[in-house]
Scaffold this active site. Structure first.
Site, PDB file in Angstrom:
ATOM      1  NE  ARG A 174      -3.345  -1.580   1.450  1.00  0.00           N
ATOM      2  CZ  ARG A 174      -2.339  -1.391   2.303  1.00  0.00           C
ATOM      3  NH1 ARG A 174      -1.124  -1.736   1.941  1.00  0.00           N
ATOM      4  NH2 ARG A 174      -2.532  -0.844   3.472  1.00  0.00           N
ATOM      5  NE  ARG A 178     -10.277 -12.330   8.058  1.00  0.00           N
ATOM      6  CZ  ARG A 178     -10.200 -11.095   8.527  1.00  0.00           C
ATOM      7  NH1 ARG A 178     -11.286 -10.460   8.907  1.00  0.00           N
ATOM      8  NH2 ARG A 178      -9.028 -10.512   8.617  1.00  0.00           N
ATOM      9  NE  ARG A 250      -5.856  10.487  -5.213  1.00  0.00           N
ATOM     10  CZ  ARG A 250      -6.666  11.307  -5.874  1.00  0.00           C
ATOM     11  NH1 ARG A 250      -6.235  11.934  -6.977  1.00  0.00           N
ATOM     12  NH2 ARG A 250      -7.897  11.528  -5.462  1.00  0.00           N
ATOM     13  NE  ARG A 280      -8.991   6.482   5.776  1.00  0.00           N
ATOM     14  CZ  ARG A 280      -7.984   5.619   5.775  1.00  0.00           C
ATOM     15  NH1 ARG A 280      -8.203   4.341   5.955  1.00  0.00           N
ATOM     16  NH2 ARG A 280      -6.757   6.025   5.579  1.00  0.00           N
ATOM     17  CD  GLU A 301      -8.056   9.557   5.239  1.00  0.00           C
ATOM     18  OE1 GLU A 301      -8.202   9.213   6.430  1.00  0.00           O
ATOM     19  OE2 GLU A 301      -7.430   8.884   4.412  1.00  0.00           O
ATOM     20  CE1 TYR A 349      -0.995   2.005   0.981  1.00  0.00           C
ATOM     21  CE2 TYR A 349      -2.028   1.097  -0.955  1.00  0.00           C
ATOM     22  CZ  TYR A 349      -2.132   1.577   0.307  1.00  0.00           C
ATOM     23  OH  TYR A 349      -3.370   1.646   0.906  1.00  0.00           O
ATOM     24  CG  ASP A 351       0.961  -1.886   5.206  1.00  0.00           C
ATOM     25  OD1 ASP A 351       0.354  -0.824   4.939  1.00  0.00           O
ATOM     26  OD2 ASP A 351       0.524  -3.009   4.915  1.00  0.00           O
TER      27      ASP A 351
HETATM   28  N1  UDP Z   1     -11.167   0.132  -0.502  1.00  0.00           N
HETATM   29  C1  UDP Z   1     -12.444   0.367  -0.966  1.00  0.00           C
HETATM   30  N2  UDP Z   1     -13.456   0.524  -0.063  1.00  0.00           N
HETATM   31  C2  UDP Z   1     -13.266   0.455   1.263  1.00  0.00           C
HETATM   32  C3  UDP Z   1     -11.952   0.215   1.741  1.00  0.00           C
HETATM   33  C4  UDP Z   1     -10.924   0.066   0.833  1.00  0.00           C
HETATM   34  O1  UDP Z   1     -12.657   0.468  -2.168  1.00  0.00           O
HETATM   35  O2  UDP Z   1     -14.229   0.620   2.030  1.00  0.00           O
HETATM   36  C5  UDP Z   1     -10.083  -0.017  -1.497  1.00  0.00           C
HETATM   37  C6  UDP Z   1      -9.404   1.328  -1.813  1.00  0.00           C
HETATM   38  O3  UDP Z   1      -9.052   1.339  -3.184  1.00  0.00           O
HETATM   39  C7  UDP Z   1      -8.180   1.280  -0.935  1.00  0.00           C
HETATM   40  C8  UDP Z   1      -7.804  -0.196  -0.991  1.00  0.00           C
HETATM   41  O4  UDP Z   1      -9.072  -0.875  -1.017  1.00  0.00           O
HETATM   42  O5  UDP Z   1      -7.155   2.102  -1.436  1.00  0.00           O
HETATM   43  C9  UDP Z   1      -6.950  -0.667   0.156  1.00  0.00           C
HETATM   44  O6  UDP Z   1      -7.612  -0.404   1.373  1.00  0.00           O
HETATM   45  P1  UDP Z   1      -6.827  -0.074   2.721  1.00  0.00           P
HETATM   46  O7  UDP Z   1      -7.824  -0.004   3.807  1.00  0.00           O
HETATM   47  O8  UDP Z   1      -5.689  -1.014   2.833  1.00  0.00           O
HETATM   48  O9  UDP Z   1      -6.298   1.401   2.397  1.00  0.00           O
HETATM   49  P2  UDP Z   1      -5.414   2.401   3.319  1.00  0.00           P
HETATM   50  O10 UDP Z   1      -5.852   2.240   4.732  1.00  0.00           O
HETATM   51  O11 UDP Z   1      -3.999   2.033   3.074  1.00  0.00           O
HETATM   52  O12 UDP Z   1      -5.790   3.733   2.761  1.00  0.00           O
END
Ligand code: UDP
Length: 384
Positions: A174, A178, A250, A280, A301, A349, A351
């Site tokens: 996902r 870059r 989850r 976060r 969170e 999952y 979006d």
């Molecule tokens: N992820 C991580 N560290 C980060 C951000 C994301 O390990 O700082 C991993 C984590 O397993 C997460 C996945 O990357 O579930 C996808 O991230 P995304 O931001 O798409 O998650 P969402 O916003 O859907 O919770």
């Protein structure tokens, strides 16, 4: 064409979009939702004192490459320009996400240009992994051990409650990597935030004379016979009263706090270290950069396993669950006059943009089935 009586279970994006499309074609649609509000987990509302728009069930940023979906959402609400720029706190330093040239240079204390950074990261990648299957393999192969351990390993254990060795590579896919200073979290052509929140958008989708919405109303299997077709966006396993067990999800807990002024200076700050229990912090006013607020409302969170009375968020889809899922799918495939839709109905999952695209397609499929008298499928997507 005779108008049909349709029941839509769930007033999130899936249910609302299908309801609207069928109502516009002259059918009578009843939408029920067991919660006391519409919009499902996209629900947003203004906090009374500060007037900050709160993403009650966690951050939702609309992003898509799909022209049709972008036109659709803009028809029902004004989308304001918004670019998600996420930061991460690791080892007492703040980094830019997704991993980009700035992150790489800061992390390795270098001044690489794009080509040099590419070479550096390639040299860190684990070459022996040719076809990554797990999250960990994907990370080790494409970013290497140091970045994996700093940004992904512990965050993922906190988020998913299991080791990245047990999770699929698709979760990490996902996120882009870059080799320039572009720190936009998403690669999509369109990105935006609804000016008046997601609830207002879903409300306007549902606002049609042929749509009747009933809140605080649970689905009662016995009423099924009263309708020509049911679109069900509740959990697939709950529909069958968890006959084969519970599909794993989850859930999230949010700890709200207020702050006078600006707490963190961005909408989302990730905490990637294992000893910080939350994943976060969201500072909601930053989702509406066109508004001015003195006060700030933030959410810490926390992710944990979803219990019987919790709200399901992320479907886990581990190997063991896939067997159970397969049993539910086989049972469902024997049904008629029902279609399982959305994140919970198909245990995926999703979006928001994909949810809307699938709902539009499902409605179209139903309307076609009426004309051709073909059987409407129980699933309109590949769920296995
Ligand atoms: N992820 C991580 N560290 C980060 C951000 C994301 O390990 O700082 C991993 C984590 O397993 C997460 C996945 O990357 O579930 C996808 O991230 P995304 O931001 O798409 O998650 P969402 O916003 O859907 O919770």
């Amino acid at each position: 064409m005779m108008s049909k009586n349709i029941l839509v279970v769930g007033a999130g994006f899936s249910g609302a979009v299908i309801a609207r499309e069928l109502a516009e074609s002259g059918h009578n649609v009843e939408v029920i939702d067991s919660r006391n509000h519409i919009a499902g987990n996209c629900y947003s509302e203004r906090e009374h004192v500060s007037q900050v728009m709160i993403h009650t069930y966690g951050p939702h940023i609309f992003h898509t490459d799909n022209e049709k979906v972008w036109a659709y959402i803009n028809k029902y609400g004004n989308m304001m320009p918004y670019t998600n720029r996420v930061k991460a706190t690791v080892n007492n330093k703040v980094f830019s996400l997704p991993i980009n040239l700035h992150t790489i240079n800061q992390f390795f204390e270098k001044t690489c240009n794009p080509d040099e950074a590419k070479k550096l990261i390639e040299s860190k990648g684990e070459k022996s992994i040719s076809a990554p299957v797990t999250f960990e393999e994907q990370a080790l192969r494409f970013v290497g051990k140091e970045l994996y351990e700093a940004f992904f390993k512990s965050y993922t254990i906190k988020q998913w409650g299991m080791h990245p060795k047990e999770l699929p590579a698709s979760i990490l896919k996902r996120l882009p990597v870059r080799f320039n200073y572009d720190d936009n979290y998403f690669n999509h052509k369109y990105q935006g935030m609804p000016e008046n929140g997601y609830t207002a958008i879903v409300e306007s989708i549902l606002d049609h004379k042929n749509v009747k919405v009933s809140l605080n109303t649970s689905f009662d299997l016995k009423t099924r016979e009263n309708y020509d077709h049911v679109f069900y966006s509740g959990p697939l396993d709950a529909f069958y009263e968890h006959e084969f067990g519970r599909l794993g999800y989850r859930t999230l807990d949010f700890e709200e706090f207020t702050y006078e002024g600006d707490y963190q200076g961005c909408a989302v700050m990730n905490y990637c270290e294992p000893d910080i229990p939350y994943t976060r912090i969201t500072e909601h006013k930053y989702f509406a950069p066109w508004e001015k607020h003195e006060k700030s409302i933030c959410y810490k969170e926390y992710s944990r396993s979803c219990g019987e009375n919790d709200i399901p968020y992320y479907p886990i889809r581990q190997v063991g669950e896939m067997d159970m899922l397969s049993k539910y799918i086989s049972l469902a495939e024997k049904e008629s006059k029902i279609t399982f839709i959305g994140r919970l109905g198909t245990y995926r999952y999703l979006d928001m943009d994909v949810t809307i695209a699938e709902a539009l397609n499902t409605a179209e499929c139903y309307l076609k089935s009426l004309k051709s008298e073909d059987k409407m499928p129980v699933f309109t997507v590949d769920v296995r």
